[in-house]
Design an enzyme around this catalytic site. Sequence first.
Site, PDB file in Angstrom:
ATOM      1  N   ASP A  36       0.645  -1.287  -0.018  1.00 27.46           N
ATOM      2  CA  ASP A  36       0.133   0.057  -0.035  1.00 27.46           C
ATOM      3  C   ASP A  36       0.840   1.251  -0.019  1.00 27.46           C
ATOM      4  OD1 ASP A  36      -2.283  -1.891   2.215  1.00 27.46           O
ATOM      5  OD2 ASP A  36      -2.601  -1.089   0.029  1.00 27.46           O
ATOM      6  N   ASP A 172     -10.188  -5.770  -1.260  1.00 26.31           N
ATOM      7  CA  ASP A 172      -9.170  -5.076  -0.376  1.00 26.31           C
ATOM      8  C   ASP A 172      -9.753  -4.358   0.683  1.00 26.31           C
ATOM      9  OD1 ASP A 172      -6.325  -2.749  -1.070  1.00 26.31           O
ATOM     10  OD2 ASP A 172      -7.013  -3.986   0.549  1.00 26.31           O
ATOM     11  N   GLY A 194      -5.352  -8.670   5.476  1.00 25.17           N
ATOM     12  CA  GLY A 194      -4.365  -7.554   6.436  1.00 25.17           C
ATOM     13  C   GLY A 194      -4.888  -8.008   7.971  1.00 25.17           C
TER      14      GLY A 194
HETATM   15  C1  DX5 Z   1      -6.204   0.048   3.001  1.00 26.00           C
HETATM   16  C2  DX5 Z   1      -5.382  -0.700   2.304  1.00 26.00           C
HETATM   17  C3  DX5 Z   1      -5.584  -2.263   2.606  1.00 26.00           C
HETATM   18  C4  DX5 Z   1      -5.329  -2.623   4.185  1.00 26.00           C
HETATM   19  C5  DX5 Z   1      -5.979  -4.055   4.489  1.00 26.00           C
HETATM   20  O1  DX5 Z   1      -6.448   1.597   2.484  1.00 26.00           O
HETATM   21  O2  DX5 Z   1      -5.760  -0.660   0.983  1.00 26.00           O
HETATM   22  O3  DX5 Z   1      -4.732  -3.023   1.841  1.00 26.00           O
HETATM   23  O4  DX5 Z   1      -4.021  -2.587   4.425  1.00 26.00           O
HETATM   24  O5  DX5 Z   1      -6.086  -3.883   5.754  1.00 26.00           O
HETATM   25  P1  DX5 Z   1      -7.342  -4.617   6.825  1.00 26.00           P
HETATM   26  O6  DX5 Z   1      -7.206  -6.067   6.372  1.00 26.00           O
HETATM   27  O7  DX5 Z   1      -6.928  -4.187   8.122  1.00 26.00           O
HETATM   28  O8  DX5 Z   1      -8.467  -3.969   6.024  1.00 26.00           O
HETATM   29 ZN    ZN Z   2      -4.299  -2.060  -0.352  1.00 28.35          ZN
END
Ligand code: DX5
Ligand code: ZN
Length: 216
Positions: A36, A172, A194
């Site tokens: 990210d 995502d 995540g």
């Molecule tokens: C948020 C990012 C995601 C995030 C996912 O803007 O694009 O990739 O890191 O994290 P979780 O799984 O905690 O939503």
């Molecule tokens: Zn992301």
Amino acid sequence: MNKIYVNPSLMCADQLHMYDEITDLLACGADLLHIDVMDGCFVPNIQLGVSLMEAIRKSFDAPLDIHLMINSPGDKLGFFPIRPGDWVSIHYETDRHPARTAEKIRALGCKALLALDPETPLSACADVADCFDGLLIMTVDPGYAGQKLIPGIIGKIRRARELLPDKIIEADGNVSFENAEMMKAAGADALVCGSSSLFSGKYTRKKATEILGRII
Ligand code: DX5
Ligand code: ZN
């Protein structure tokens, strides 16, 4: 059965032990490493920069799933150590000419994905979707890990799959074990995992991957 890509979100990993984290994740069968990149302008956060990507490239061959949450991404692709085989997602909301940027990404030997904020309707990108290899459907507002899925967004995954039956549909945000099952059933074939699954802290990376593997 179609393959489901499991792409760990490295912004959720232990930043002080990134080498060990990536080694562990790849040993568990992770597909692409989700990076990210945030510029503090398009999203109210600054995350994961070029030096981390360069360090990863020096030590690992794994492909990157580069999620550019930055303004004017088409002018900035050269900042990043992009390699053939990577996926590069640009946000529809940040690029005046997404089809042109998709062409640049593909010319690098990469898959080009168009990322859509939860609020951006599929209709906004339907006319350029064919220029891309897939969509990245944000199931939370971009910018932070640890958010909860926006109610009803699973339906958007389903409609994206109907719109693009043969392209990548990556989900995502808040990919928990429960949500992963619904996202897959709705047609997602790539999951950014995540803080809600791989990095929840409740399981080792290996155990969390096994649980996920049983679900998807
Ligand atoms: C948020 C990012 C995601 C995030 C996912 O803007 O694009 O990739 O890191 O994290 P979780 O799984 O905690 O939503
Ligand atoms: Zn992301």
